[in-house]
Write a protein that holds these residues in place. Structure first.
Motif, mmCIF file in Angstrom:
data_model
loop_
_atom_site.group_PDB
_atom_site.id
_atom_site.type_symbol
_atom_site.label_atom_id
_atom_site.label_comp_id
_atom_site.label_asym_id
_atom_site.label_seq_id
_atom_site.Cartn_x
_atom_site.Cartn_y
_atom_site.Cartn_z
ATOM 1 N N ASP A 84 0.828 -1.208 0.000
ATOM 2 C CA ASP A 84 0.000 0.000 0.000
ATOM 3 C C ASP A 84 0.864 1.260 0.000
ATOM 4 O OD1 ASP A 84 -2.749 -0.829 -0.061
ATOM 5 O OD2 ASP A 84 -2.502 -1.623 1.950
ATOM 6 N N ALA A 85 1.922 1.268 0.795
ATOM 7 C CA ALA A 85 2.827 2.422 0.809
ATOM 8 C C ALA A 85 3.446 2.632 -0.566
ATOM 9 C CB ALA A 85 3.914 2.229 1.864
ATOM 10 N N SER A 86 3.775 1.544 -1.240
ATOM 11 C CA SER A 86 4.366 1.639 -2.572
ATOM 12 C C SER A 86 3.453 2.367 -3.542
ATOM 13 C CB SER A 86 4.671 0.227 -3.096
ATOM 14 O OG SER A 86 5.010 0.264 -4.461
ATOM 15 N N ARG A 87 2.174 2.111 -3.439
ATOM 16 C CA ARG A 87 1.241 2.737 -4.386
ATOM 17 C C ARG A 87 1.116 4.235 -4.137
ATOM 18 N NH1 ARG A 87 -2.538 -2.702 -4.311
ATOM 19 N NH2 ARG A 87 -1.254 -3.764 -5.863
ATOM 20 N N LEU A 88 1.276 4.646 -2.886
ATOM 21 C CA LEU A 88 1.336 6.072 -2.595
ATOM 22 C C LEU A 88 2.626 6.686 -3.134
ATOM 23 C CD1 LEU A 88 0.028 5.868 1.077
ATOM 24 C CD2 LEU A 88 -1.166 6.985 -0.815
ATOM 25 N N ILE A 89 3.726 5.960 -2.991
ATOM 26 C CA ILE A 89 5.012 6.445 -3.506
ATOM 27 C C ILE A 89 4.965 6.573 -5.026
ATOM 28 C CG2 ILE A 89 7.456 5.833 -3.804
ATOM 29 C CD1 ILE A 89 7.214 4.469 -1.001
ATOM 30 N N ILE A 90 4.353 5.621 -5.694
ATOM 31 C CA ILE A 90 4.252 5.692 -7.156
ATOM 32 C C ILE A 90 3.422 6.901 -7.566
ATOM 33 C CG2 ILE A 90 3.336 4.531 -9.206
ATOM 34 C CD1 ILE A 90 4.180 1.874 -7.896
ATOM 35 N N ALA A 91 2.338 7.192 -6.825
ATOM 36 C CA ALA A 91 1.522 8.365 -7.152
ATOM 37 C C ALA A 91 2.343 9.646 -7.064
ATOM 38 C CB ALA A 91 0.310 8.441 -6.221
ATOM 39 N N LEU A 119 -2.532 9.081 6.371
ATOM 40 C CA LEU A 119 -1.489 8.368 5.627
ATOM 41 C C LEU A 119 -1.297 8.985 4.242
ATOM 42 C CD1 LEU A 119 0.478 5.937 5.460
ATOM 43 C CD2 LEU A 119 -1.424 4.593 4.546
ATOM 44 N N MET A 120 -2.386 9.273 3.562
ATOM 45 C CA MET A 120 -2.268 9.861 2.226
ATOM 46 C C MET A 120 -1.643 11.247 2.294
ATOM 47 S SD MET A 120 -5.760 8.482 0.379
ATOM 48 C CE MET A 120 -6.785 8.457 1.845
ATOM 49 N N ASP A 144 6.782 -8.371 -5.690
ATOM 50 C CA ASP A 144 8.140 -8.197 -5.168
ATOM 51 C C ASP A 144 8.553 -6.729 -5.177
ATOM 52 O OD1 ASP A 144 9.267 -10.540 -4.289
ATOM 53 O OD2 ASP A 144 10.614 -10.802 -5.994
ATOM 54 N N VAL A 145 8.365 -6.091 -6.315
ATOM 55 C CA VAL A 145 8.849 -4.721 -6.486
ATOM 56 C C VAL A 145 8.061 -3.749 -5.614
ATOM 57 C CG1 VAL A 145 9.245 -2.868 -8.152
ATOM 58 C CG2 VAL A 145 9.677 -5.242 -8.803
ATOM 59 N N HIS A 146 6.757 -3.970 -5.494
ATOM 60 C CA HIS A 146 5.964 -3.106 -4.619
ATOM 61 C C HIS A 146 6.473 -3.183 -3.172
ATOM 62 C CE1 HIS A 146 2.913 -1.315 -7.102
ATOM 63 N NE2 HIS A 146 2.620 -2.467 -7.668
ATOM 64 N N ARG A 147 6.815 -4.373 -2.707
ATOM 65 C CA ARG A 147 7.310 -4.495 -1.329
ATOM 66 C C ARG A 147 8.647 -3.786 -1.154
ATOM 67 N NH1 ARG A 147 5.567 -10.497 -2.095
ATOM 68 N NH2 ARG A 147 3.412 -10.447 -1.340
ATOM 69 N N LEU A 148 9.504 -3.905 -2.156
ATOM 70 C CA LEU A 148 10.798 -3.229 -2.090
ATOM 71 C C LEU A 148 10.612 -1.713 -2.034
ATOM 72 C CD1 LEU A 148 13.927 -3.351 -2.275
ATOM 73 C CD2 LEU A 148 13.656 -3.210 -4.762
ATOM 74 N N PRO A 181 10.401 4.119 2.760
ATOM 75 C CA PRO A 181 10.122 5.175 3.751
ATOM 76 C C PRO A 181 10.071 4.651 5.175
ATOM 77 C CG PRO A 181 8.132 4.614 2.534
ATOM 78 C CD PRO A 181 9.267 3.911 1.845
ATOM 79 N N ALA A 182 9.848 3.339 5.356
ATOM 80 C CA ALA A 182 9.907 2.756 6.695
ATOM 81 C C ALA A 182 11.341 2.721 7.213
ATOM 82 C CB ALA A 182 9.318 1.344 6.678
#
Length: 741
Positions: free
Chosen positions: A437-444, A476-477, A560-564, A569-570
């Motif tokens: 979920d964090a990855s999708r915010l980072i991509i945005a 979070l957003m 895999d890539v989304h988790r990386l 940011p964690a």
């Protein structure tokens, strides 16, 4: 549905927000003035915009989706009540769309309702973004042209789970193939009587088997299809259609040399879907768009939700236009190599075919979206255009025609992504899924940096959620400078099915918190401007690898890539997610890689086995000139044209499936970072003005407050019992840290 009780923490936050008159009284930013009559050339405005940094806050309005059924289209008084309710809740705009309605986009009643609602929104100070999505006009367009989008199917089942059984060959596990025995073969393809879709007036994808495009025989050696063995045996086939039980059989004889031969086929289906590859379909659609302004529709933008064919893994959009455009663009005939779409070949030639095919689909979908925006701007002047190009994310998005989010920036004004499923899942998930979920915010926010507006937007929703879920996600957003496109006001289902997209507002207890959410977000906007967070490191999302891989493997790579990305940011590491095509634009300057206005001091390339040749050149230069370059899960071996690559690099690790091991592996790379690690928190550094920056601190676990001291931008930041979003201003001269939120 039975509403959960509001928990104490939520009630306390709501009371805190709503008790402040200065916050609750804030009104949304008004929409821009009405456009002047007559067509406008927006090229000078675009050229001027390209010479100055984008101002994200200009595009931020804190909107909400607004779904229309027959009732909204027929009842003007209801439109007034709902718009007033939305305005009272503090939203700055609406993304209006058809949903559970018998009307379609071409019905005059729909345009008349849009004209009324858009004028009323302007009076109330709301922006009106109109869901002129051609799939809601497909009934009219298909009826008028006589044909819908066609697809070829190769799956064993129409909807296929992309997980591959242990030990199975990922290239063949999901392919419907048959062994040739006694010179005969037989293949059965099951197709559904209904495939529910919420973005289609007719509620379901309709499949009509009409023909067999091709039948191929081939042999395997060492698990790979021997390309020289592939034979077109279409001439000997028969097609049986069982409409009572919804399956087709392709069977026949094949005169083949001795050996172990396999066969697969491409049965072809007509559908009721809008054909993005059809010039006739697009002309009909744009003629409707041209009529909006003369008919009084006063809009400030358009939006398409999950644009594309709504085809999934193993469904290939096909038409005469696809064949002709493919040959014109790439210089070879798709008809001659159609087998390479599902078959992994021993000479790797499938890589080029798959890459070229999926990019052609993006020409249709993104190109159609861009032409809608351009047509609208001729009449109205500069417009917003969203929303997200994500559906199921990759690899399904590739088959829909939206496989590369960075390419999709040609069609939208900002960075748009969405979640996968109800946002309450975050509360039940383990750490690795939270990183997704964090990855999708980072991509945005990463997309936003390369977009016209510079603003990031995020669509997420709940199905069965307590108010605390919405409270957490609202913060979070904002922590990632991504505007929440709230979901949604009105019924979320379709005619005859609720589709499990949640209750819809105002029918949920968290609607009472909406004024506080929007006031709180405007406070953050006043502090950070919702400027996308900074980045020292670029993580290159392996789009070509996923586009050219087998379905099950492609899905695993995507996760895999989304988790990386999400773990970064964690750990306090500030990153952007970019595409290989953006990497190809890179120039080494002063020890960093410059891509347009962004500068990166290190690169991370997960699963980068297939890359554009220009990106490989930039990668080689980066390595040669000492820029830190870290590859995981293998090195680049092929270009997107299928040419071999030799790269002087060694992969650092394979991405671990355990969060602690993943964090340790990333920390071992010693990536440059503006911040250290603060246990239990996502950290983002947001550029400010006059030498200041802002650091957002957000708990990773919604139920575990964050306490500790972390060094960011060379200064210690003391965090005490932060159970929600905290923001610190960091000044360089004089050195100072101030908590501002």
């Amino acid at each position: 549905m039975r509403q959960p009780k509001i928990r104490c923490i939520v009630a306390g936050l709501a009371a805190l927000w709503l008790a402040s008159p200065s916050l609750s009284a804030q009104r949304p930013t008004a929409p821009p003035p009405a456009a002047q009559p007559g067509p406008q050339d927006t090229a000078p405005a675009r050229a001027a915009a390209a010479t100055r940094p984008p101002a994200p806050r200009d595009a931020i309005m804190f909107p909400i989706f607004w779904t229309w059924s027959d009732r909204q289209i027929d009842d003007r008084a209801l439109l007034v009540r709902e718009i007033d309710d939305i305005a009272r809740a503090g939203y700055g705009g609406v993304y209006a769309m058809l949903r559970a309605t018998r009307y379609h986009l071409f019905d005059p009643e729909v345009t008349e309702a849009a004209a009324f609602a858009s004028r009323l929104c302007r009076e109330r100070g709301l922006r009106f973004i109109w869901g002129a999505d051609p799939r809601f006009g497909a009934t009219h367009i298909v009826r008028k042209t006589g044909v819908g989008a066609n697809l070829l199917m190769v799956n064993k089942e129409f909807q296929t789970r992309l997980s591959v059984p242990a030990g199975a060959d990922p290239e063949t596990a999901l392919l419907n193939e048959s062994k040739v025995e006694g010179g005969r073969y037989s293949l059965r393809y099951n197709y559904p009587a209904r495939r529910d879709l919420h973005m289609l007036t007719e509620v379901s994808l309709w499949l009509n088997p009409v023909a067999v495009e091709k039948v191929y025989a081939y042999r395997r050696e060492g698990g790979r299809v021997v390309r020289s063995s592939v034979r077109d045996i279409t001439a000997g086939h028969h097609l049986f259609i069982n409409r009572a039980q919804n399956y087709v059989e392709v069977f026949g004889t094949a005169d083949l040399p001795a050996g172990d031969w396999r066969v697969f086929a491409f049965p072809r289906f007509d559908t009721n879907m809008y054909a993005y590859d059809s010039p006739e379909h697009e002309r009909e659609f744009l003629a409707l768009v041209d009529s909006y302004k003369p008919r009084g529709v006063d809009l400030q933008g358009f939006w398409w939700d999950e644009p594309g064919y709504y085809f999934q893994f193993g469904h290939y959009a096909i038409s005469t236009s696809v064949y002709d455009d493919f040959a014109r663009k790439y210089g070879y005939r798709l008809e001659d190599v159609l087998y390479a779409l599902p078959l992994g070949l021993d000479d790797e030639s499938h890589v080029r075919v798959r890459h070229d095919y999926f990019n052609l689909l993006m020409d249709y979908v993104f190109g159609g979206e861009r032409r809608l925006l351009e047509r609208g701007e001729r009449a109205y002047g500069p417009l917003q255009m969203g929303i997200h190009h994500t559906w199921h994310w990759l690899p399904d998005d590739a088959y829909a025609g939206a496989g590369d989010l960075w390419r999709g920036l040609e069609a939208v004004d900002g960075g748009y992504t969405d979640t996968a499923g109800g946002f309450e899942r975050y509360f039940r998930s383990g750490l690795m899924d939270r990183y997704v979920d964090a990855s999708r915010l980072i991509i945005a926010k990463s997309l936003a940096k390369y977009s016209r507006s510079g603003a990031a937007h995020y669509n997420t929703w709940g199905v069965e959620f307590a108010d605390e879920v919405a409270v957490y996600w609202n913060d979070l957003m904002a922590a990632f400078s991504t505007e929440w496109i709230a979901h949604c006001y009105g019924y979320t289902g379709v005619i005859g099915a609720d589709r499990n997209f949640g209750p819809g507002y105002p029918d949920h207890s968290s609607w009472a918190l909406a004024p506080g959410f929007n006031a709180r977000n405007r406070r953050v906007l006043d502090i950070t401007g919702f400027v996308p967070p900074a980045a020292d490191v670029a993580v290159v999302f392996p789009v070509p690898t996923i586009l050219t891989a087998a379905g099950g493997r492609a899905s695993a790579i995507n996760e895999d890539v989304h988790r990386l990305i999400g773990v970064m940011p964690a750990l306090g590491i500030q990153i952007d997610a970019i595409s290989p095509d953006l990497l190809a634009e890179g120039v080494i300057e002063d020890g960093a890689l410059r891509i347009r206005a962004q500068r990166y001091r290190a690169l991370v390339l997960p699963h980068a086995t297939v890359m554009p040749a220009k990106a490989v050149s930039v990668l080689r230069e980066s390595i040669a000139r000492g820029l830190p370059v870290h590859l995981t899960n293998g090195v680049t071996t092929l270009t997107t044209a299928g040419e071999p690559v030799r790269l002087d690099a060694t992969p650092r690790f394979d991405i671990p499936q355990d969060p602690d091991r993943l964090a340790a592996a990333v920390q071992a790379m010693k990536l440059p970072s503006l911040c250290g690690r603060l246990e239990g928190a996502y950290l983002n550094v947001i550029p400010g003005s006059a030498g200041a920056s802002f650091v957002t601190v957000m708990p990773i676990d919604p139920k575990v407050p964050v306490t500790g001291t972390v060094t960011c931008l060379g200064q210690p930041i003391a965090v005490r019992d932060a159970g929600s979003l905290a923001i610190f201003r960091v000044d360089a001269r004089p050195s100072r840290v101030t908590k501002v939120f």
